[in-house]
Write an enzyme that holds these catalytic residues in place. Structure first.
Site, PDB file in Angstrom:
ATOM      1  CG  HIS A 167      22.507  87.565  74.407  1.00 49.16           C
ATOM      2  ND1 HIS A 167      22.763  88.910  74.291  1.00 49.16           N
ATOM      3  CD2 HIS A 167      21.183  87.404  74.159  1.00 49.16           C
ATOM      4  CE1 HIS A 167      21.639  89.547  73.987  1.00 49.16           C
ATOM      5  NE2 HIS A 167      20.663  88.658  73.904  1.00 49.16           N
TER       6      HIS A 167
ATOM      7  CB  SER B  55      17.646  88.425  72.414  1.00 45.46           C
ATOM      8  OG  SER B  55      18.051  89.074  73.604  1.00 45.46           O
TER       9      SER B  55
ATOM     10  CG  ASP C 204      25.950  89.894  75.197  1.00 42.02           C
ATOM     11  OD1 ASP C 204      25.431  89.708  76.324  1.00 42.02           O
ATOM     12  OD2 ASP C 204      25.320  89.752  74.134  1.00 42.02           O
TER      13      ASP C 204
END
Ligand code: NAG
Ligand code: NAG
Ligand code: NAG
Ligand code: NAG
Length: 432
Positions: free
Chosen positions: A405, A157, A402
């Site tokens: 990312h 990702s 998070d």
């Protein structure tokens, strides 16, 4: 879906308006241009039922991209000796290269401003290598280079994060009505039809075959890989002209890796080996395939180094911090600071990518520059399990932030700027 089937060649007639106009302009013609353009438009619209708006936009685009008088291709040369990974972040008001809300396919996961991030300073940093300057990303130049090519990001990702940034950087030179995004199983495709080009992402978090390869619902707690087999994925990479690999965060769960036994019939038959041993085996499998299957004359292959995490504010000496939440400044002094990047994997990746014989693989080192960007993560301005974080979840960053990312626009644009510079300056693989 095959790559070729994406691109039926456009009918010759639809090129006519732009080509005629273009050749008149080049010959210095003035008055007839309008007449020719208008009559060709009407003719084409009637004959081929093309909607006028898209035809006009299309010609405009060809004109703008290829013939625009004000377009001066930027200088993209980078000296062979310049180490692009060694440098500093410089505040630059002219950044970001595009606005978050101008990128129509940007996922909610990384649209930090839309998700309520109150400041955008993280978008305004330019990377300045010590010994040279990093060329600005020139989307038109990239578009010309991509003509007839298929560019494919393969990995996890974080690589999808970078692919999204690349699509945002490139969509500016594709007219609004002609932008699309196709999701096809493990692939996401941004086609640029008129250039018979595409910019794609392929989900393969461990690169080789694993039990986590489903494009959705892949968060399997017990992850098992088949370190010696890549064919299942690699059949989808054949024919790509540009390959950009990464693989890192999925390796960080456990210092032991579960690997399929040779000759195993199903995922239950596995052994455990050390992470580094498994990582090296995987990279050798992948880059042996690259070396033996790709045409060295037409392929460009890259490996993006480790994208770091910022999971503990004590790493940079902030006792009041909670992971990367509320961080709005860079780490300015890295002396003695460790954010926990697994540098043994970094060294293995650099070694294995440097050892191919036929097809050179360029190792793009984004690790050190990214370690300083504790400000650039999506933090609580993101979504989880398909939903935006609720105000209650946002108030609990210890659980929900998070710090893996990155917001887009943001740091991944700089990674793509490095990729752009390596592609267009055609430097030989750096010795190390
Ligand atoms: C800068 O360039 C010089 C000569 O071009 C080279 O000797 C030196 O190693 C380079 N330094 C860095 C940090 O890239
Ligand atoms: C996996 O293979 C083993 C050994 O061949 C067998 O005993 C087991 O039933 C298989 N499991 C599944 C889910 O097929
Ligand atoms: C690559 O180019 C070289 C030199 O032009 C040529 O000899 C070789 O056959 C080409 N290889 C392939 C796989 O096309
Ligand atoms: C960076 O941090 C180290 C260790 O804390 C310190 O010794 C050094 O003086 C700092 N450098 C700068 C330029 O502030």
């Amino acid at each position: 879906m095959s790559w070729k089937s994406l691109f039926r060649p456009p009918p010759e007639s639809s090129f006519a308006a732009a080509n005629l106009a273009g050749s008149y302009l080049r010959k210095g013609g003035k008055l007839p241009v309008l007449v020719v353009v208008v009559s060709v438009f009407i003719f084409a619209a009637v004959m081929y039922g093309e909607d006028m708006r898209s035809l006009a936009e299309y010609s405009w685009w060809r004109y703008k991209a290829v013939y625009a008088a004000d377009y001066i291709p930027s200088d993209v040369s980078v000296p062979e000796t310049c180490d692009l990974s060694d440098g500093d972040w410089v505040f630059d008001e002219s950044y970001p290269p595009y606005r978050e809300d101008s990128c129509e396919f940007l996922s909610k996961q990384v649209s930090c401003l839309q998700n309520g991030r109150p400041e955008s300073k993280y978008q305004k940093w330019r990377w300045q290598p010590k010994n040279c300057s990093l060329p600005r990303f020139d989307a038109r130049r990239m578009l010309e280079w991509l003509r007839g090519k298929r560019m494919l990001f393969v990995g996890d990702s974080i690589n999808r994060n970078q692919w999204e940034s690349m699509v945002c950087l490139m969509q500016m030179v594709v007219p609004r009505g002609r932008r699309s995004r196709i999701v096809d199983g493990s692939r996401m495709i941004f086609p640029i039809k008129e250039y018979r080009a595409s910019i794609e992402f392929y989900w393969a978090p461990f690169l080789v075959e694993s039990n986590s390869d489903a494009p959705e619902f892949h968060s399997i707690p017990v992850r098992i890989i088949n370190p010696d087999t890549v064919e299942k994925h690699a059949v989808h990479w054949k024919g790509a002209d540009v390959l950009v690999f990464n693989s890192y965060i999925w390796w960080m769960n456990d210092p032991q890796m579960k690997v399929l036994r040779p000759g195993a019939k199903n995922w239950t038959e596995h052994d455990e080996i050390g992470r580094e041993e498994a990582y090296e085996r995987v990279l050798r499998t992948v880059f042996d395939w690259v070396d033996q299957s790709l045409n060295p004359n037409t392929s460009s292959v890259f490996f993006m180094s480790m994208s770091p995490l910022h999971g503990s504010a004590m790493d940079w000496g902030n006792p009041d911090g909670i992971k990367c939440a509320k961080e709005t400044e860079l780490i300015w002094n890295m002396t003695g600071v460790q954010v926990g990047t697994e540098m043994n994997l970094w060294a293995l990746a650099r070694e294995v990518t440097g050892s191919t014989v036929h097809v050179p693989v360029t190792f793009i080192d984004i690790t050190a520059m990214s370690e300083r960007r504790k400000d650039a993560h999506t933090s609580v301005y993101t979504m989880q399990q398909g939903k935006l974080l609720t105000p209650e979840q946002k108030a609990n960053p210890a659980k929900f932030a998070d710090c893996l990312h990155w917001c887009v626009p943001g740091l991944p644009d700089t990674w793509n700027q490095l990729l752009f510079a390596e592609i267009l300056s055609r430097r030989p693989r750096q010795p190390h």
